[in-house]
Scaffold this motif. Structure first.
Motif, short mmCIF file in Angstrom:
data_model
loop_
_atom_site.label_atom_id
_atom_site.label_comp_id
_atom_site.label_asym_id
_atom_site.label_seq_id
_atom_site.Cartn_x
_atom_site.Cartn_y
_atom_site.Cartn_z
N THR A 158 0.94 31.15 -29.42
CA THR A 158 0.54 29.15 -28.82
C THR A 158 -0.51 29.30 -27.92
O THR A 158 -1.46 28.48 -27.62
CB THR A 158 2.10 28.42 -28.66
N HIS A 159 0.08 29.53 -26.71
CA HIS A 159 -0.79 29.92 -25.81
C HIS A 159 -1.65 31.43 -25.88
O HIS A 159 -1.10 32.46 -24.95
CB HIS A 159 -0.41 29.67 -24.16
N ARG A 160 -2.87 31.72 -26.56
CA ARG A 160 -3.64 33.15 -27.06
C ARG A 160 -3.51 33.53 -25.41
O ARG A 160 -3.79 34.78 -25.11
CB ARG A 160 -4.63 32.27 -27.04
N PRO A 161 -4.67 32.91 -24.46
CA PRO A 161 -4.04 33.98 -22.82
C PRO A 161 -3.02 34.68 -22.57
O PRO A 161 -3.31 36.23 -22.22
CB PRO A 161 -4.59 32.83 -22.35
N ASN A 162 -2.49 33.29 -22.54
CA ASN A 162 -0.65 34.53 -21.70
C ASN A 162 -0.53 35.75 -22.92
O ASN A 162 0.19 36.59 -22.49
CB ASN A 162 0.50 33.15 -21.97
N ARG A 163 -0.44 35.72 -24.67
CA ARG A 163 -0.46 36.61 -25.30
C ARG A 163 -0.97 37.47 -24.88
O ARG A 163 -1.22 38.79 -24.56
CB ARG A 163 -0.37 36.30 -26.42
N ALA A 164 -2.87 37.82 -24.79
CA ALA A 164 -3.37 38.04 -23.93
C ALA A 164 -3.25 38.99 -23.06
O ALA A 164 -3.22 40.42 -22.66
CB ALA A 164 -5.07 37.98 -24.35
N LEU A 165 -2.42 38.27 -21.90
CA LEU A 165 -2.16 39.66 -20.80
C LEU A 165 -0.69 39.59 -21.25
O LEU A 165 -1.06 41.14 -19.58
CB LEU A 165 -2.09 37.64 -20.19
N TYR A 166 -0.08 39.41 -21.96
CA TYR A 166 0.97 40.34 -22.41
C TYR A 166 1.03 41.75 -22.94
O TYR A 166 1.31 42.77 -22.83
CB TYR A 166 2.39 39.36 -22.45
N ASP A 167 -0.07 42.11 -23.94
CA ASP A 167 -0.63 42.63 -23.96
C ASP A 167 -1.50 43.86 -23.66
O ASP A 167 -0.99 44.87 -23.43
CB ASP A 167 -1.50 42.48 -26.02
N LEU A 168 -2.27 43.07 -22.61
CA LEU A 168 -2.37 43.92 -21.38
C LEU A 168 -1.79 44.77 -20.74
O LEU A 168 -1.72 45.60 -20.07
CB LEU A 168 -3.75 42.97 -21.01
N SER A 169 -0.54 43.87 -20.43
CA SER A 169 0.47 44.38 -19.54
C SER A 169 1.36 45.39 -20.16
O SER A 169 1.69 47.10 -19.22
CB SER A 169 1.04 43.22 -19.12
N VAL A 170 1.62 45.27 -21.26
CA VAL A 170 2.29 46.26 -22.34
C VAL A 170 1.35 47.67 -22.62
O VAL A 170 1.47 48.74 -22.14
CB VAL A 170 2.43 45.48 -23.68
N ALA A 171 -0.56 47.71 -22.36
CA ALA A 171 -0.86 48.41 -22.26
C ALA A 171 -1.07 49.43 -21.20
O ALA A 171 -1.45 50.00 -21.33
CB ALA A 171 -2.52 48.13 -23.10
N ILE A 172 -0.90 48.71 -20.50
CA ILE A 172 -1.36 49.56 -19.25
C ILE A 172 0.15 50.06 -18.78
O ILE A 172 -0.59 50.86 -17.69
CB ILE A 172 -1.53 48.39 -17.24
N ASP A 173 0.93 49.38 -19.36
CA ASP A 173 2.46 50.41 -18.39
C ASP A 173 2.17 51.71 -19.22
O ASP A 173 2.95 52.77 -19.09
CB ASP A 173 3.95 49.66 -18.90
N LYS A 174 1.72 51.79 -20.63
CA LYS A 174 1.66 52.91 -21.83
C LYS A 174 0.24 53.88 -21.58
O LYS A 174 0.41 54.89 -21.72
CB LYS A 174 1.37 52.27 -23.22
N LEU A 175 -0.42 53.46 -20.87
CA LEU A 175 -1.32 55.09 -19.29
C LEU A 175 -0.74 55.43 -19.56
O LEU A 175 0.20 55.72 -18.29
CB LEU A 175 -2.39 53.39 -19.14
N PRO A 176 -1.29 56.31 -19.31
CA PRO A 176 -0.76 58.08 -18.87
C PRO A 176 -1.85 58.87 -17.46
O PRO A 176 -2.44 59.41 -17.52
CB PRO A 176 -1.50 59.22 -19.60
N MET A 177 -1.34 57.71 -16.19
CA MET A 177 -1.88 57.87 -15.37
C MET A 177 -0.50 58.03 -14.04
O MET A 177 0.44 57.13 -14.47
CB MET A 177 -3.40 56.89 -14.79
N HIS A 178 -0.87 57.83 -13.03
CA HIS A 178 -0.37 57.85 -11.99
C HIS A 178 0.08 56.21 -11.29
O HIS A 178 -0.44 55.43 -12.22
CB HIS A 178 -0.61 58.18 -10.41
N PHE A 179 1.38 55.76 -11.23
CA PHE A 179 1.88 54.73 -10.75
C PHE A 179 1.83 54.08 -10.11
O PHE A 179 1.29 52.72 -10.32
CB PHE A 179 3.43 55.35 -11.07
N MET A 180 0.69 54.12 -9.26
CA MET A 180 0.31 53.76 -8.20
C MET A 180 -1.12 53.54 -8.38
O MET A 180 -1.92 52.13 -8.27
CB MET A 180 -0.57 54.97 -6.96
N ARG A 181 -1.97 53.22 -9.65
CA ARG A 181 -2.90 53.14 -10.10
C ARG A 181 -2.67 51.67 -11.21
O ARG A 181 -3.50 51.59 -11.38
CB ARG A 181 -3.94 53.85 -10.72
#
Length: 162
Positions: free
Chosen positions: A8-31
């Motif tokens: 319904t609100h595409r920008p919020n969905r895209a931001l959610y997907d970005l947030s999930v992708a960031i959480d899955k990144l293999p990098m230090h939690f500070m980054r």
């Protein structure tokens, strides 16, 4: 992509997907934390932009400006009568006032268009370019930089063993 397209609100969905992708990144939690801070700033800016876009400029302002400008330009020949007394029968006044009218009405029309710029900007072209850039980034996967040894080396460099 289908989840974003059907949201319904595409920008919020895209931001959610970005947030999930960031959480899955293999990098230090500070980054990850720094990236999430920037994502939050982006989300705040997006919300402000949406509020600006959805708050219409009152029609009265536009009408009042057009009426005032028309009245001013109708009375301009009377004010310019004496400065043009040197020309034959004040004939030079006509092109001068016509030129001033074209410029001022052009500025007024430009201001009206800038009240809602998204109707005149080539947004589809912008989105296509961003999509092409994202497709290029995705195509880089599997070219040696996402192998486990590289990820482990980067993790070790960011958070050395104690």
């Amino acid at each position: 992509a289908e989840a974003i397209a059907s949201a319904t609100h595409r920008p919020n969905r895209a931001l959610y997907d970005l947030s999930v992708a960031i959480d899955k990144l293999p990098m230090h939690f500070m980054r990850k934390n720094e990236i999430n801070k920037n994502l939050s700033i982006f989300e705040d800016t997006l919300g402000g932009s949406e509020r600006l876009l959805s708050s219409p400029v009152p029609l009265f302002y536009t009408r009042h400006t057009a009426r005032f400008l028309s009245t001013w330009l109708l009375l301009l020949p009377f004010a310019m009568y004496d400065p043009f007394k040197g020309s034959w029968n004040h004939v030079a006044e006509i092109p001068a006032i016509a030129l001033a009218s074209v410029f001022l009405f052009g500025i007024e029309e430009l201001a009206t268009q800038l009240e809602e710029p998204f109707t005149i900007l080539p947004m589809q072209g912008f989105c296509d370019k961003i999509g092409a850039n994202c497709d290029e980034i995705v195509s880089w996967r599997g070219q040696g930089l996402d192998e486990k040894s590289v990820v482990e080396e980067n993790m070790e460099a960011m958070a050395p063993s104690r």
